[in-house]
Design a protein around this motif. Sequence first.
Motif, short mmCIF file in Angstrom:
data_model
loop_
_atom_site.label_atom_id
_atom_site.label_comp_id
_atom_site.label_asym_id
_atom_site.label_seq_id
_atom_site.Cartn_x
_atom_site.Cartn_y
_atom_site.Cartn_z
N ASN A 201 0.77 -1.35 -0.04
CA ASN A 201 0.18 -0.07 -0.09
C ASN A 201 0.86 1.31 0.14
O ASN A 201 0.48 2.25 -0.38
CB ASN A 201 -0.88 -0.03 1.15
N TYR A 202 2.08 0.97 0.43
CA TYR A 202 2.90 2.24 0.48
C TYR A 202 4.29 1.97 0.62
O TYR A 202 4.58 0.60 0.76
CB TYR A 202 2.62 3.30 1.59
N GLU A 203 5.36 2.72 0.41
CA GLU A 203 6.75 2.23 0.58
C GLU A 203 7.22 1.68 1.83
O GLU A 203 6.71 2.50 3.05
CB GLU A 203 7.53 3.66 0.12
N GLY A 204 7.61 0.47 2.16
CA GLY A 204 7.80 -0.05 3.42
C GLY A 204 6.87 -0.71 4.13
O GLY A 204 7.13 -1.26 5.20
N ASP A 205 5.72 -0.80 3.42
CA ASP A 205 4.74 -1.77 3.82
C ASP A 205 5.05 -3.01 3.72
O ASP A 205 5.94 -3.57 2.93
CB ASP A 205 3.49 -1.55 2.66
#
Length: 126
Positions: free
Chosen positions: A59-63
């Motif tokens: 869903n987002y960077e680092g998820d």
Amino acid sequence: HWARTNLSYSDGSSKDDWLQGAYEMLTKHSGDCFSYFSVTKLMFERLGIPNIDVRKVKNYEGDSNHYWSLVSVDGGQTYYHFDATPRKGEGDAFCLVTDAFLDAYSAAHNNCHNRDKTLYPATPEA
């Protein structure tokens, strides 16, 4: 049921090969979502149950990553979601659940089962 009650969750496993993931889970008796996915995939394969690997879309960077299966109860015509990874709370045992059920759960829990739906067959509506 067997995987959820006989194995325990711990972070960090190799995610390069599901057979290696299953081996590690069965020898260490603990692992992460990929480990649970791998050991249940091994069971499906050995039993001749058609299954499709599903990987979460971040869903987002680092998820975090997440892995589960679509399994068929009728030889490959119809599929349902199956996720043996243990969670805390009610309604979190995902054994043969529909897209609608999983999507509602995912929406209420940070899109934890976000996936590219164009890659997978739709489940029945009920």
